[in-house]
Design a protein around this motif. Structure first.
Motif, short mmCIF file in Angstrom:
data_model
loop_
_atom_site.label_atom_id
_atom_site.label_comp_id
_atom_site.label_asym_id
_atom_site.label_seq_id
_atom_site.Cartn_x
_atom_site.Cartn_y
_atom_site.Cartn_z
N VAL A 154 0.88 -1.16 0.00
CA VAL A 154 0.00 0.00 0.00
C VAL A 154 0.92 1.21 0.00
N VAL A 155 0.81 2.04 -1.02
CA VAL A 155 1.68 3.21 -1.17
C VAL A 155 0.94 4.45 -0.68
N VAL A 156 1.61 5.25 0.15
CA VAL A 156 1.02 6.49 0.65
C VAL A 156 1.89 7.67 0.24
N VAL B 54 2.79 8.17 -9.63
CA VAL B 54 2.40 7.32 -10.76
C VAL B 54 3.42 6.19 -10.92
N ARG B 55 4.69 6.53 -10.81
CA ARG B 55 5.72 5.49 -10.91
C ARG B 55 5.62 4.50 -9.76
N ALA B 56 5.35 5.02 -8.55
CA ALA B 56 5.24 4.14 -7.39
C ALA B 56 4.01 3.24 -7.47
N SER B 57 3.00 3.66 -8.23
CA SER B 57 1.77 2.87 -8.32
C SER B 57 1.94 1.59 -9.13
N GLU B 58 2.98 1.54 -9.95
CA GLU B 58 3.20 0.34 -10.76
C GLU B 58 3.63 -0.81 -9.86
N GLY B 59 2.80 -1.81 -9.76
CA GLY B 59 3.08 -2.94 -8.88
C GLY B 59 2.53 -2.79 -7.48
N ALA B 60 1.85 -1.66 -7.20
CA ALA B 60 1.28 -1.43 -5.87
C ALA B 60 -0.13 -2.02 -5.76
N ARG B 61 -0.55 -2.28 -4.54
CA ARG B 61 -1.91 -2.75 -4.28
C ARG B 61 -2.89 -1.58 -4.32
N LEU B 62 -2.42 -0.42 -3.84
CA LEU B 62 -3.28 0.74 -3.66
C LEU B 62 -2.39 1.96 -3.46
N VAL B 63 -2.82 3.12 -3.94
CA VAL B 63 -2.14 4.38 -3.63
C VAL B 63 -3.10 5.24 -2.82
N VAL B 64 -2.61 5.77 -1.70
CA VAL B 64 -3.42 6.59 -0.81
C VAL B 64 -2.80 7.98 -0.74
N VAL B 65 -3.64 9.00 -0.90
CA VAL B 65 -3.17 10.38 -0.79
C VAL B 65 -4.12 11.16 0.11
N GLY B 66 -3.62 12.23 0.69
CA GLY B 66 -4.45 13.09 1.51
C GLY B 66 -5.11 14.16 0.66
N SER B 67 -6.25 14.66 1.14
CA SER B 67 -6.95 15.72 0.42
C SER B 67 -7.65 16.60 1.42
N ARG B 68 -7.69 17.90 1.14
CA ARG B 68 -8.34 18.84 2.06
C ARG B 68 -9.85 18.84 1.92
N HIS B 69 -10.32 18.49 0.74
CA HIS B 69 -11.76 18.60 0.49
C HIS B 69 -12.12 17.73 -0.70
N ALA C 170 -3.69 10.34 5.61
CA ALA C 170 -3.50 9.31 4.59
C ALA C 170 -2.62 8.17 5.13
N LEU C 171 -1.58 8.52 5.88
CA LEU C 171 -0.71 7.50 6.46
C LEU C 171 -1.46 6.62 7.45
N ARG C 172 -2.29 7.24 8.29
CA ARG C 172 -3.05 6.45 9.26
C ARG C 172 -4.01 5.50 8.56
N TRP C 173 -4.71 6.03 7.54
CA TRP C 173 -5.66 5.18 6.80
C TRP C 173 -4.91 4.09 6.05
N GLY C 174 -3.79 4.46 5.41
CA GLY C 174 -3.01 3.49 4.66
C GLY C 174 -2.45 2.39 5.55
N ALA C 175 -2.04 2.75 6.77
CA ALA C 175 -1.51 1.76 7.71
C ALA C 175 -2.59 0.75 8.09
N ARG C 176 -3.82 1.24 8.30
CA ARG C 176 -4.92 0.32 8.62
C ARG C 176 -5.22 -0.60 7.43
#
Length: 289
Positions: free
Chosen positions: A139-141, A225-240, A152-158
Motif C-alpha cells: 500500500v503506497v502512501v 504514478v511510478r510508485a503505483s506500478e506494482g502497488a496494491r493501492l495508492v493513498v493520498v491526503g486531500s483537504r476537500h 493518509a498514512l493512518r488510513w493506509g496503515a490500517r
C-alpha cells in the motif's frame, strides 16, 4: 486481439544514437545539422560528452550569426532509459519539443514529439489500465508533510494491516535541473517524511520492518504514478472533495486518477459538524473514480 501494451519506457521510444553539437558550434553549423538530418533539436555536450543543454530550431531563428551553441541552448527536462513514457509525454505536452535520455550525464538517446506521434500513428501507444497486484504488493502512501498526508498514512496503515501488506511511504524531493537533484533537497525531503510518519504513526514508526520510507526525485504526481506500478493501492491526503462528479481535490489526485496503475484512494478530513469534534480529528476515505 493485440494485447501488446506497446512501449513503456524511454528506452523503448528513444532515437539512438543521438546527434550532438559542441558548445562552440556556430549557429550556421547547428542549423545545417538540423536541416540535413530532419531533426528539430540537438543536445549540446562538453568535451567529455556530458550534456550542457539543448539547442533547437526556435533558438536559431533570429539569433545572432556569431552566436555559438552555448549561447543559444536552454535547459530542458532530462530522462533516463527507465523513465516511463507517461512522464515523457507530460513534458512534451508542457512545451518541450524533445527530451534527452541520459546515462551518467551522457546522452544515449532522445525522444521527440515526432517519435511519439509516429508510435501513435502505428497504434503502438495505448492507454494503460490497472494491473493486478501480486503477492507482497504494498500500500503506497503519498507524503508531503501536510495534515492530509498524516491522515493518509493512518488510513493506509490500517489498510495495509487488513491486507497483510507492507506499507510504503513515498515523498517527492522535487524536479531535477540539468545537474540533478541537490543533496539539500533530498535531506529536506527525508526529514519531512520521517517527521510526518512519526506524527501519524508514533515515534517508533520509522523502525518498523513493514514500513518503507522512500525519497524519490521528481514532481509529486509523477513520483506517485511510478510508485503505483506494482502497488496494491495508492493513498493520498486531500483537504476537500471537489464538485459532484469530480475527483477529490488536488491536482496530484486528479493526475493520479487518470494515470495510476492501481486503485487510488483520497483520504478527506471529516467536517466538524459530521463528527462533533474539531476539524481533522477524523478522516474518511473516498475512492477516486
Amino acid at each position: 486481439m493485440n494485447t501488446d501494451p506497446g512501449p513503456r519506457r524511454a528506452r523503448d521510444l528513444m532515437t539512438s544514437p543521438v546527434l550532438t553539437v559542441p558548445p562552440d558550434a556556430p549557429r550556421e553549423a547547428v542549423a545545417a545539422l538540423l536541416v540535413s538530418h530532419g531533426i528539430a533539436s540537438a543536445p549540446v555536450v562538453d568535451a567529455r560528452g556530458r550534456i550542457l543543454g539543448v539547442v533547437d530550431e526556435r533558438h536559431l531563428v533570429g539569433a545572432d550569426d556569431e552566436a555559438p551553441a552555448a549561447e543559444l541552448m536552454t535547459r530542458v527536462p532530462l530522462a533516463d532509459p527507465d523513465t516511463p513514457i507517461d512522464e515523457l509525454v507530460d513534458h512534451l505536452v508542457e512545451g518541450s519539443r524533445a527530451i534527452p535520455v541520459v546515462r551518467e550525464e551522457v546522452p544515449v538517446g532522445i525522444v521527440s514529439r515526432r517519435d511519439v506521434l509516429r508510435r501513435v500513428a502505428r497504434g503502438e501507444l495505448v492507454a494503460h489500465g490497472e494491473r493486478a497486484a501480486g503477492p507482497g504488493a504494498p500500500v503506497v502512501v503519498g507524503v508531503d508533510g501536510s495534515e492530509g498526508s498524516v491522515h493518509a498514512l493512518r488510513w493506509g496503515a490500517r489498510a495495509a494491516r487488513a491486507a497483510g501488506a507492507p506499507l510504503h511511504a513515498v515523498i517527492a524531493s522535487g524536479p531535477p535541473d540539468l545537474y540533478g537533484t541537490s543533496s539539500d533537497q533530498v535531506r529536506a525531503a527525508r526529514r519531512e517524511i520521517e517527521e510526518t510518519v512519526r506524527r501519524a504513526l508514533g515515534e517508533d514508526a520509522t523502525e518498523r520492518e513493514e514500513l518503507t520510507l522512500d525519497v524519490r526525485e521528481g514532481r509529486p504526481a509523477r513520483v506517485l504514478v511510478r510508485a503505483s506500478e506494482g502497488a496494491r493501492l495508492v493513498v493520498v491526503g486531500s483537504r476537500h472533495v471537489d464538485g459532484v462528479g469530480g475527483p477529490p481535490g488536488g491536482s496530484v489526485t486528479a493526475q493520479l486518477v487518470s494515470r495510476a496503475w492501481c486503485p487510488v484512494v483520497a483520504v478527506v478530513p471529516v467536517r466538524p459538524e459530521e463528527t462533533g469534534e474539531r476539524a481533522g480529528e477524523d478522516a474518511a476515505a473516498v475512492p477516486a473514480p
